[in-house]
Design an enzyme around this catalytic site. Structure first.
Site, mmCIF file in Angstrom:
data_model
loop_
_atom_site.group_PDB
_atom_site.id
_atom_site.type_symbol
_atom_site.label_atom_id
_atom_site.label_comp_id
_atom_site.label_asym_id
_atom_site.label_seq_id
_atom_site.Cartn_x
_atom_site.Cartn_y
_atom_site.Cartn_z
ATOM 1 N N ASP A 1 0.629 -0.740 -0.012
ATOM 2 C CA ASP A 1 0.037 0.380 -0.096
ATOM 3 C C ASP A 1 0.964 1.731 0.114
ATOM 4 O O ASP A 1 1.846 0.888 0.639
ATOM 5 C CB ASP A 1 -0.944 -0.128 1.405
ATOM 6 C CG ASP A 1 -1.858 1.106 1.568
ATOM 7 O OD1 ASP A 1 -2.253 0.930 0.637
ATOM 8 O OD2 ASP A 1 -1.050 1.631 1.759
ATOM 9 N N GLU B 1 1.021 -0.298 -5.270
ATOM 10 C CA GLU B 1 0.617 0.266 -5.080
ATOM 11 C C GLU B 1 1.116 1.811 -4.672
ATOM 12 O O GLU B 1 1.766 2.423 -4.432
ATOM 13 C CB GLU B 1 -1.030 0.515 -4.116
ATOM 14 C CG GLU B 1 -1.859 1.307 -4.564
ATOM 15 C CD GLU B 1 -2.115 2.613 -3.375
ATOM 16 O OE1 GLU B 1 -3.815 2.974 -3.971
ATOM 17 O OE2 GLU B 1 -2.103 2.449 -2.681
HETATM 18 C C1 GLC Z 1 -4.655 3.374 0.200
HETATM 19 C C2 GLC Z 1 -5.751 2.283 -0.272
HETATM 20 C C3 GLC Z 1 -6.618 3.307 0.343
HETATM 21 C C4 GLC Z 1 -5.786 4.326 1.740
HETATM 22 C C5 GLC Z 1 -4.435 4.935 1.486
HETATM 23 C C6 GLC Z 1 -3.852 4.808 3.032
HETATM 24 O O1 GLC Z 1 -4.094 4.236 -1.143
HETATM 25 O O2 GLC Z 1 -5.820 1.939 -1.412
HETATM 26 O O3 GLC Z 1 -7.588 2.357 0.376
HETATM 27 O O4 GLC Z 1 -7.078 5.030 2.796
HETATM 28 O O5 GLC Z 1 -3.889 3.897 1.218
HETATM 29 O O6 GLC Z 1 -3.589 3.876 3.438
#
Ligand code: GLC
Length: 553
Positions: free
Chosen positions: A203, A245
């Site tokens: 993440d 991500e």
């Molecule tokens: C990522 C997740 C999201 C979350 C953010 C902070 O972007 O996909 O849902 O709010 O991280 O952890």
């Protein structure tokens, strides 16, 4: 049983499951791990290869679990570590892999490290987080949750300093300059890997380190740390993956794969996979305007990646349709086109699900998936989108796209035995998308349903590994409503042709290498007219698409 291929992810279909919304086994109105385990047969039937689980750890749930208060346990709503082990074993027994979210960047403010850290400036945990006497540091870092946060710094009254957070103020950023923190997070990763999972969706990775004068994204220190994480997986857990991500431009994403930017034969040594964020809003724009130009432009600007890596492509996920990787002009346009009601907007994005975004038009949903399943990369399906679930823009934050899975038309939708008034979020219950109309049971009983269209895409994609492995050449044709590209391996070629518009179109596609070939549509099992001259002419109905195998006989 699982395939042994260490490169399994090159041609895998992923499925993103929200545990809280998937299936409730104990009647408390919240989905849980045993509930999800009971639905593995369904996922096997759909044909996906790997499940991605949203965070499942103890958490005050101020960011739906992305605010972790204890990395070693399971949220009591979801079950126990034992339940998790069972889920993984049962998934593996069905040939399904499981990856979980790994939240490295921040914890919850209720994590014991932060509780200690904020006690005083000389607390031994102070240095686990990023503290400062001033909120004027790192001014070039953008704010991500623009709707709620005015600054990336929050003042902590009792200890008299500011702490740094890239997301909600309840999610303080860990301090990766502290080697103890960097080591601890690797221990956490190993703890879960030792339970036999198949990797992580990592993440919010661009933000691990902060440096003055930089926008604090994609810093060299961040890449160095992620390479270290990858090395642990390669050494101790071969065949597992890191899916990154990083909501960034393709050229900024390229370094996340590692390897050598000039030689794709050099193995990647950072992420195995990364989401291709920028192509996603461009698919929606293209379908609204009937114009493939923006998809072609972003794919032209997408660098090649190491042979042992893969893009991950998606149409929707648990967040808003992020419009960060588009121009300001396009953002305004996308909001006008797709989020006319202000409640549909969130931060720099649109909080709606796939079916409502595409006007619940089966032709548009199908062509969007025909693109998703044939673009270079491994596709991800967001739970519920395989049956065309709707959303609820009345709900807080992104909860409107995270409502309970609609399994049946019965009260409770087969999600839970609890009184629906006690569900953690209300079921979608309107005339178009409500669970009585849209549910798994009804669609499994109807051979013409979206479920079967999706199942067919998945099965067809799997019998044609060219779609996972092949190169991709985009072909610019005069008619902008046509999106066409050629996938190739040494053994096979497949031409994808999609009509992005609501009008019939005749595509004229230059195919000099294929004169004499009879294209065969692998989705409809039909032969098309043979290619008799360099320019192949093909008529398409509105939103029609083909995946054409170009055999030479
Ligand atoms: C990522 C997740 C999201 C979350 C953010 C902070 O972007 O996909 O849902 O709010 O991280 O952890």
């Amino acid at each position: 049983m699982l395939t042994k291929d260490p490169l399994w992810y090159k041609n895998a279909i992923f499925y993103e499951a929200h545990i809280r919304s998937f299936c409730d086994s104990n009647g408390d109105g919240k989905g849980d791990l045993p509930g999800l385990t009971s639905k593995l047969d369904y996922l096997q039937e759909l044909g996906v290869d790997c499940i991605w689980l949203l965070p499942m750890f103890p958490s005050p749930l101020k960011d739906d679990g992305y605010d972790i208060a204890d990395y070693d346990n399971i949220h009591p709503d979801y079950g126990t570590v034992e339940d998790f082990r069972t889920l993984v074993a049962e998934a593996h027994a069905r040939g399904l892999r499981v990856i979980t979210d790994l939240v490295l960047n921040h914890t919850s403010d209720e994590h014991p490290w932060f509780v200690e850290s904020r006690k005083s400036k000389d607390n031994p945990y102070r240095d686990y987080y990023v503290w400062s006497d001033t909120d004027q540091k790192y001014k070039e870092a953008r704010i991500i949750f623009v709707d709620t946060e005015a600054s990336n710094w929050t003042y902590d009254e009792p200890s008299g300093q500011y702490y740094w957070h890239r997301f909600y103020a309840s999610q303080p950023d860990l301090n990766y300059d502290n080697p103890v923190v960097a080591d601890k997070m690797i221990e956490i990763l190993k703890y879960w890997m030792d339970m036999g999972i198949d990797g992580f969706r990592a993440d919010a990775v661009p933000y691990l380190f902060e440096r003055e004068g930089a926008n604090c994204e994609n810093l060299p220190e961040t890449h160095a740390y992620l390479k270290r994480v990858r090395a642990v997986l390669d050494a101790d857990y071969p065949g597992t993956i890191l899916l990154g991500e990083a909501n960034q431009w393709p050229w900024d994403l390229r370094p996340y794969f590692g390897g050598d930017p000039d030689d794709s034969a050099v193995p990647g040594d950072e992420f195995h996979m990364a989401f291709h964020f920028p192509v996603m809003p461009r698919i929606f724009k293209a379908l609204k305007l009937g114009d493939s130009t923006d998809i072609l432009d972003i794919m032209d600007r997408t660098p090649s990646i190491p042979d042992n890596s893969q893009w991950c492509v998606f149409l929707r996920n648990h967040d808003e349709v992020t419009l960060e990787m588009v121009t300001e002009e396009d953002r305004q346009l996308m909001w006008q086109l797709y989020a006319p009601d202000k409640r549909m907007r969130l931060n720099l994005g649109i909080r709606r699900r796939l079916a409502p975004l595409l006007d619940n038009d089966r032709r548009k949903i199908a062509v969007a998936n025909a693109i998703l399943f044939s673009l270079p990369g491994a596709p991800i399906i967001y739970y519920g989108d395989e049956i065309g679930m709707g959303d609820n823009i009345q709900l807080f934050d992104r909860n409107g796209v995270r409502t309970p899975m609609q399994w049946t038309a019965e009260p409770g939708a087969g999600f839970s035995e609890a009184d629906p008034a006690d569900f953690w979020a209300p079921l979608i219950d309107d005339d178009i998308y409500g669970y009585r109309q849209v549910n798994v049971a009804a669609q499994m009983a109807d051979p013409n349903s979206l479920f079967y269209t999706m199942k067919h895409f998945i099965a067809t994609r799997k019998t044609h590994p060219i779609l996972g492995w092949g190169s991709c050449d985009f072909i610019r044709v005069a008619d902008k409503a046509i999106l066409t590209y050629l996938r190739r391996t040494n053994e096979a070629q497949m031409l994808i042709v999609c009509n992005l518009s609501d009008q019939p179109q005749t595509a004229t596609i230059p195919l000099p290498d294929f004169v004499g070939v009879t294209p065969y549509d692998v989705l409809s099992d039909t032969s098309l007219d043979s290619i008799v001259q360099t320019d192949y002419s093909l008529s398409l109905t509105p939103y029609q698409y083909h995946w054409l195998s170009l055999f030479r006989t």
